[in-house]
Design an enzyme around this catalytic site. Sequence first.
Site, PDB file in Angstrom:
ATOM      1  N   PRO A 142      21.435 -74.776 -10.389  1.00 58.96           N
ATOM      2  CA  PRO A 142      22.135 -74.728  -9.161  1.00 58.96           C
ATOM      3  C   PRO A 142      22.473 -73.353  -8.787  1.00 58.96           C
ATOM      4  O   PRO A 142      22.526 -72.156  -9.491  1.00 58.96           O
ATOM      5  CB  PRO A 142      23.746 -75.436  -9.431  1.00 58.96           C
ATOM      6  CG  PRO A 142      23.096 -76.329 -10.514  1.00 58.96           C
ATOM      7  CD  PRO A 142      22.104 -75.670 -11.288  1.00 58.96           C
TER       8      PRO A 142
ATOM      9  N   TYR B 218       7.206 -89.723  -8.586  1.00 54.00           N
ATOM     10  CA  TYR B 218       8.812 -89.596  -9.094  1.00 54.00           C
ATOM     11  C   TYR B 218       9.050 -90.960  -9.997  1.00 54.00           C
ATOM     12  O   TYR B 218       9.081 -92.005  -9.522  1.00 54.00           O
ATOM     13  CB  TYR B 218       9.713 -89.636  -8.082  1.00 54.00           C
ATOM     14  CG  TYR B 218       9.512 -88.662  -7.183  1.00 54.00           C
ATOM     15  CD1 TYR B 218       9.310 -87.266  -7.504  1.00 54.00           C
ATOM     16  CD2 TYR B 218      10.225 -88.529  -5.922  1.00 54.00           C
ATOM     17  CE1 TYR B 218       9.098 -86.051  -6.859  1.00 54.00           C
ATOM     18  CE2 TYR B 218      10.100 -87.220  -5.140  1.00 54.00           C
ATOM     19  CZ  TYR B 218       9.572 -85.843  -5.385  1.00 54.00           C
ATOM     20  OH  TYR B 218       9.667 -85.017  -4.518  1.00 54.00           O
TER      21      TYR B 218
ATOM     22  N   GLY C 263      17.674 -76.341  -7.114  1.00 51.14           N
ATOM     23  CA  GLY C 263      16.858 -77.113  -7.995  1.00 51.14           C
ATOM     24  C   GLY C 263      17.429 -77.490  -9.388  1.00 51.14           C
ATOM     25  O   GLY C 263      18.805 -77.793  -9.222  1.00 51.14           O
ATOM     26  N   PHE C 264      16.851 -77.259 -10.188  1.00 51.60           N
ATOM     27  CA  PHE C 264      17.503 -77.600 -11.750  1.00 51.60           C
ATOM     28  C   PHE C 264      18.313 -76.669 -12.106  1.00 51.60           C
ATOM     29  O   PHE C 264      19.153 -77.053 -13.028  1.00 51.60           O
ATOM     30  CB  PHE C 264      16.438 -78.037 -12.728  1.00 51.60           C
ATOM     31  CG  PHE C 264      15.636 -79.063 -12.371  1.00 51.60           C
ATOM     32  CD1 PHE C 264      15.900 -80.453 -12.261  1.00 51.60           C
ATOM     33  CD2 PHE C 264      14.186 -78.696 -11.888  1.00 51.60           C
ATOM     34  CE1 PHE C 264      15.044 -81.272 -11.880  1.00 51.60           C
ATOM     35  CE2 PHE C 264      13.435 -79.783 -11.577  1.00 51.60           C
ATOM     36  CZ  PHE C 264      13.833 -81.031 -11.265  1.00 51.60           C
TER      37      PHE C 264
ATOM     38  N   PHE D 199      14.471 -78.298  -3.192  1.00 48.63           N
ATOM     39  CA  PHE D 199      15.398 -77.418  -3.840  1.00 48.63           C
ATOM     40  C   PHE D 199      16.216 -76.569  -3.053  1.00 48.63           C
ATOM     41  O   PHE D 199      16.533 -75.273  -3.083  1.00 48.63           O
ATOM     42  CB  PHE D 199      14.666 -76.520  -4.828  1.00 48.63           C
ATOM     43  CG  PHE D 199      13.795 -77.144  -5.816  1.00 48.63           C
ATOM     44  CD1 PHE D 199      14.326 -78.459  -6.319  1.00 48.63           C
ATOM     45  CD2 PHE D 199      12.893 -76.271  -6.677  1.00 48.63           C
ATOM     46  CE1 PHE D 199      13.642 -79.234  -7.388  1.00 48.63           C
ATOM     47  CE2 PHE D 199      12.221 -77.080  -7.649  1.00 48.63           C
ATOM     48  CZ  PHE D 199      12.552 -78.469  -8.150  1.00 48.63           C
ATOM     49  N   PRO D 200      17.001 -77.154  -1.965  1.00 46.94           N
ATOM     50  CA  PRO D 200      18.076 -76.469  -0.990  1.00 46.94           C
ATOM     51  C   PRO D 200      19.142 -76.150  -1.621  1.00 46.94           C
ATOM     52  O   PRO D 200      19.693 -75.139  -1.241  1.00 46.94           O
ATOM     53  CB  PRO D 200      17.982 -77.748  -0.109  1.00 46.94           C
ATOM     54  CG  PRO D 200      17.961 -78.942  -0.699  1.00 46.94           C
ATOM     55  CD  PRO D 200      16.825 -78.839  -1.670  1.00 46.94           C
ATOM     56  N   LEU D 201      19.295 -76.737  -2.822  1.00 47.42           N
ATOM     57  CA  LEU D 201      20.631 -76.221  -3.706  1.00 47.42           C
ATOM     58  C   LEU D 201      20.239 -75.373  -4.938  1.00 47.42           C
ATOM     59  O   LEU D 201      20.953 -75.364  -5.830  1.00 47.42           O
ATOM     60  CB  LEU D 201      21.546 -77.516  -3.952  1.00 47.42           C
ATOM     61  CG  LEU D 201      22.187 -78.028  -2.852  1.00 47.42           C
ATOM     62  CD1 LEU D 201      22.936 -79.131  -3.105  1.00 47.42           C
ATOM     63  CD2 LEU D 201      22.961 -77.118  -1.925  1.00 47.42           C
TER      64      LEU D 201
END
Length: 288
Positions: free
Chosen positions: A220, A63, A217-218, A213-215
Site C-alpha cells: 500500500p 484471476y 498494489g500489494f 494498483f491505484p492504491l
Amino acid sequence: MTNVTAARTHALGRFTVNRMGYGAMQLTGPHVFGPPRDPAAALAVLREAVARGVNHIDTSDFYGPHVTNRLIREALHPYREDLVIVTKVGAVRGEDASWLPAQSPAQLTDAVHGNLRNLELDVLDVVNLRVMGDVHAPSEGSIEPQFAALAELQQRGLIRHLGLSNVTAGQVAEARRIAEVVCVQNHYNLVHRADDALIGELGAQGIAYVPFFPLGGFTPLQSDRLSEVARRLGATPMQVALAWLLARAPNILLIPGTSSLAHLQENLAAASLRLDAAALAELALIEN
C-alpha cells in the site's frame, strides 16, 4: 449511503459508467490464485458494490484462474442492463501461480471463449489485451498480431469494445491503426506517475484511462504527506489517494479492489471526497 455518482461519469465506448468502479482481482486466494477463503463474503462484496451504484467491474479469467468470473456470474447474473464488465486476455497461470504469456491468436481466441463461458455472456462488453512483453511493466514491441486477432473476434460479434493493458504510447498508437481503443489500463497512482503525458493524450481523444494498483498494489501507498493531508480532511490515506486520481483527469476511471465490505465502503466513499487547492499542492510534492 455512499453515492458513487458524486465522482461523475465518463464514456467507455458506447457505454457511460460511473468513474468509481470495482476491480475483482482481490476476490481470489493469495497471489491472485485459487478460491477465496470466504466465498460468501466475496459474493456479498460484489452485490454490495453494484447496490451502491458501481456499474463498471474489472475482471479476467486468469484471476484464479476462472475464480473471479465465476463469482461475478454467481453473484450478479442475470446482469443489470447498465453493468459493464471489462475483462482482459493475454496471460495464463502456471501451477505455481506464475503469470505466463498467452499471446498467440489461438490462445487469445480461447481466452475470449473462456471469459464468455465463465461470465455466461454471449458477447463481452470490453476486452483488454494485456501485453506481456516485460510481464510486470510496459516494454516496446509490436502488438499488431495480437490486437488484430482481437479485432477479428470483435468483427465476429464476440466483443463490443477493445482496450489495452500494460502498454506504451507507441503501442496505443499502433493498436488504434487497427481498431478503436476505448480504454488503456496501466500502472499509475499518486507515487507512480510515468503515464502523465499519456493520460492527457488519451483524454484529448475521449479514451478512458484506468489505473491498476491505484492504491499501490500489494504494498500500500505510504507517505507522511499523504497521511497528513488525510488527517486534515478527516479521511483515510487511501481515500485521499483515490480522490487524487479522480481529480487528476476526467478520463480516469477507478477500479480499486477489495474482498472486505468495510474496505469497499471506504473506497466508494472517496467518490465524494473533494481535495482543496492546498491538499492538491501538498500531494504534488510527493516524490514519484
